[in-house]
Design an enzyme around this catalytic site. Structure first.
Site, PDB file in Angstrom:
ATOM      1  N   GLU A   1      59.352  40.794  52.291  1.00 22.61           N
ATOM      2  CA  GLU A   1      58.409  41.263  53.314  1.00 22.61           C
ATOM      3  C   GLU A   1      57.770  40.082  54.027  1.00 22.61           C
ATOM      4  O   GLU A   1      57.551  39.043  53.408  1.00 22.61           O
ATOM      5  CB  GLU A   1      57.350  42.161  52.663  1.00 22.61           C
ATOM      6  CG  GLU A   1      57.945  43.440  52.106  1.00 22.61           C
ATOM      7  CD  GLU A   1      56.910  44.393  51.531  1.00 22.61           C
ATOM      8  OE1 GLU A   1      55.725  44.002  51.401  1.00 22.61           O
ATOM      9  OE2 GLU A   1      57.278  45.536  51.210  1.00 22.61           O
TER      10      GLU A   1
ATOM     11  N   ARG B   1      57.639  49.620  44.946  1.00 20.96           N
ATOM     12  CA  ARG B   1      57.867  48.182  45.009  1.00 20.96           C
ATOM     13  C   ARG B   1      59.236  47.923  45.620  1.00 20.96           C
ATOM     14  O   ARG B   1      60.207  48.608  45.312  1.00 20.96           O
ATOM     15  CB  ARG B   1      57.817  47.547  43.605  1.00 20.96           C
ATOM     16  CG  ARG B   1      56.446  47.561  42.941  1.00 20.96           C
ATOM     17  CD  ARG B   1      55.515  46.545  43.579  1.00 20.96           C
ATOM     18  NE  ARG B   1      54.253  46.443  42.872  1.00 20.96           N
ATOM     19  CZ  ARG B   1      53.199  47.196  43.101  1.00 20.96           C
ATOM     20  NH1 ARG B   1      53.258  48.141  44.039  1.00 20.96           N
ATOM     21  NH2 ARG B   1      52.079  47.034  42.414  1.00 20.96           N
TER      22      ARG B   1
ATOM     23  N   HIS C   1      54.818  48.886  54.502  1.00 22.15           N
ATOM     24  CA  HIS C   1      54.021  48.719  53.278  1.00 22.15           C
ATOM     25  C   HIS C   1      52.568  49.184  53.509  1.00 22.15           C
ATOM     26  O   HIS C   1      51.617  48.423  53.345  1.00 22.15           O
ATOM     27  CB  HIS C   1      54.044  47.269  52.814  1.00 22.15           C
ATOM     28  CG  HIS C   1      53.729  47.119  51.350  1.00 22.15           C
ATOM     29  ND1 HIS C   1      54.233  46.105  50.579  1.00 22.15           N
ATOM     30  CD2 HIS C   1      52.965  47.857  50.515  1.00 22.15           C
ATOM     31  CE1 HIS C   1      53.784  46.227  49.341  1.00 22.15           C
ATOM     32  NE2 HIS C   1      53.014  47.288  49.275  1.00 22.15           N
TER      33      HIS C   1
END
Length: 526
Positions: A262, A233, A280
């Site tokens: 993000e 995370r 990601h």
């Protein structure tokens, strides 16, 4: 016929599973613009979403017949879970389908960090240079890797690290040591042991306890040339401190798949040549996408038929179905569990719930809320009201519920007793005027306070001057006290519950612990 609508793109195998059901009408509307999609949700019993569809009040207003929402993936940031709960809609995710993908991406980042494959590739392929002498790496064999968090992903990273003949150690205060040691992996209760490793990788949920878990303070204690990996995370490592340490080469390399904000296209970490970044992509394998789609489709089928709600993240209770006071007791019970788990950290051995008064009629629901509160800080979104009891049993936690028709003190009283391998702690609470939640007792000390905010639980020998010492230390560090509640017992002990306006650092806690009369100090945030 049950109607399931797929709002975002999923693997074809998931669509095929839905299509081949006699009692299911499936519509794949992933190709539509969102405004057009909303117009067609009126009769949907279940919808399947990914991150592209916001499940907000606008969508819920359109989907009047909705019974369940499946988030085909782990994160549910795009789902208004509270609104879904109020409307009696079950929210489910698919938390384990991408486990292997995330594990293998972690290993890829580790290998890149010791051998610099991207750099060697760029020099040969783009610069057309053949300079083998530029690419001396190091070997994983014999290196020490520290794994923060030893759940589904962390434990599998440990297994693979052992296959590389690495020395593996893990830190996870919410598991029993045997979970690691049975696998031949060292377990530590001292976080500083992790900081001494050659490579550190983190695999925890993101919450108040784990956010900024690695800062300049921790980096200072690490080895020169340490390697850090984060495929879990964004925000678990403080990005500003990480940047500074990478720039000074205190951290030799970092492998980063997730960012605090993000998309991370403007993140300053991208400017450094000793950072490996991916956008990601922890779940981005063909196999994991297939499994996500199949598991999401299966969950949608079970929910549509009312058979089961796997990995439910909320309790399907409509507001109209419960008295206002009962809903407040559900909230109270979860907060008591959350409070106890923070004040008594460690591998949990037992959770006992005592209910006094008419609230005992809702024992099953209250136990589910208690377990979610107890396990939330260690498991994050992996714990929910449906699977809480199953996970507790799986972890060997002893559970019991006792009810009593009348309470000696209040109309209704809820008490949670939580034991770890180190100690036990109990907390009681009640509700006034249907929705005013109060904490009334901690380990036999009478307290009257709302369980809310940043709190210190300070236990001391009951002698003069302690309150002054506490106040002076907090004042010295510009930490304002919002509330201060004190209780005493017959053993010449006192317990203070202090609510603070700002977060308290570990340095200040250590300073408070140094007060001669201090017996224990705990930091709790609700």
């Amino acid at each position: 016929m049950h109607k399931i609508i797929v709002c975002d793109h999923i693997h074809q195998k998931g669509l095929d599973l839905l299509t081949n059901q006699d009692d299911i009408q499936m519509e794949n509307l992933a190709h539509l613009q969102k405004d057009e999609l909303l117009k067609l949700l009126k009769d949907a019993d279940v919808i399947i979403t990914r991150s592209s569809t916001n499940v907000d009040e606008k969508l819920l207003t359109c989907a009047k017949n909705l019974k369940a929402i499946i988030r085909a993936g782990v994160g549910v940031d795009n789902v208004d879970i509270d609104s879904c709960s109020r409307k009696g809609i079950v929210v489910m995710n698919v938390p384990t389908a991408n486990t292997i993908a995330a594990v293998e991406l972690t290993m890829a980042h580790i290998i890149n960090a010791v051998r610099n494959f991207p750099g060697a590739d760029a020099q040969l392929r783009i610069q057309k240079k053949w300079k083998r002498e530029d690419w001396y790496g190091t070997e994983l064999k014999g290196k020490k890797i520290g794994i923060i968090g030893f759940g589904n992903i962390g434990s599998r990273v440990g297994i693979r690290a052992k296959a590389f003949e690495m020395e593996v150690i893990t830190y996870d205060p919410y598991i029993f040591a045997s979970k690691a040691t049975d696998m031949g992996i060292a377990y530590t209760e001292n976080f500083e042991d992790i900081l001494k490793c050659d490579i550190i990788t983190i695999h925890t949920p993101k919450n108040e306890e784990t956010k900024n878990m690695i800062t300049a303070k921790e980096i200072k204690q690490m080895k020169e040339g340490v390697i850090l990996i984060n495929c879990a995370r964004g925000g678990l490592y403080n990005e500003d401190d990480l940047y500074d340490a990478l720039k000074s080469h205190k951290i030799r390399w970092a492998g980063i798949d997730v960012f605090n904000k993000e998309p991370g296209t403007d993140n300053k970490l991208l400017d450094l040549d000793n950072v490996y970044v991916t956008p990601h992509i922890g779940a981005n394998t063909l196999e994991s996408q297939e499994q996500i789609a199949l598991q999401a489709a299966q969950a949608a089928l079970e929910a549509a038929r009312g058979a089961n709600y796997p990995n439910a993240l909320n309790l399907p209770v409509k507001e109209a179905d419960l008295p206002k006071s009962v809903k407040a007791y559900l909230e109270l019970t979860q907060k008591l569990g959350f409070f106890c788990a923070q004040a008594n950290k460690g591998a949990i051995t037992s959770v006992h719930l005592n209910l006094e008064g008419e609230i005992g009629k809702y024992a099953d629901s209250l136990m589910a809320f208690a377990l979610v509160g107890v396990l939330k800080s260690s498991l994050g979104d992996k714990i929910n009201y449906i699977n809480a009891q199953f996970i507790a049993k799986e972890r060997g936690i002893e559970m019991s519920v006792k009810t009593k028709k009348n309470s000696n003190s209040y109309k209704n009283l809820v008490t949670i007793s939580l034991a770890t391998a180190q100690e036990s702690l109990s907390a009681s609470g009640t509700v006034f005027e249907e929705d005013i939640i109060k904490l009334t007792d901690i380990n036999g000390f009478n307290i009257d306070i709302e369980p809310k905010g940043r709190m210190i639980l300070f236990k001391n020998t009951d002698i003069p001057g302690v309150i002054g010492n506490v106040g002076n230390i907090l004042g010295k560090h510009s930490i304002n006290i919002a509330d201060f509640r004190l209780s005493r017992n017959s053993n010449k002990e006192a317990l203070a519950l202090i609510v603070l306006d700002s977060q308290i650092s570990e340095n200040v806690i250590q300073e408070l612990r140094g007060i001669p009369a201090c017996i224990s100090i705990r930091n709790v945030t609700i």
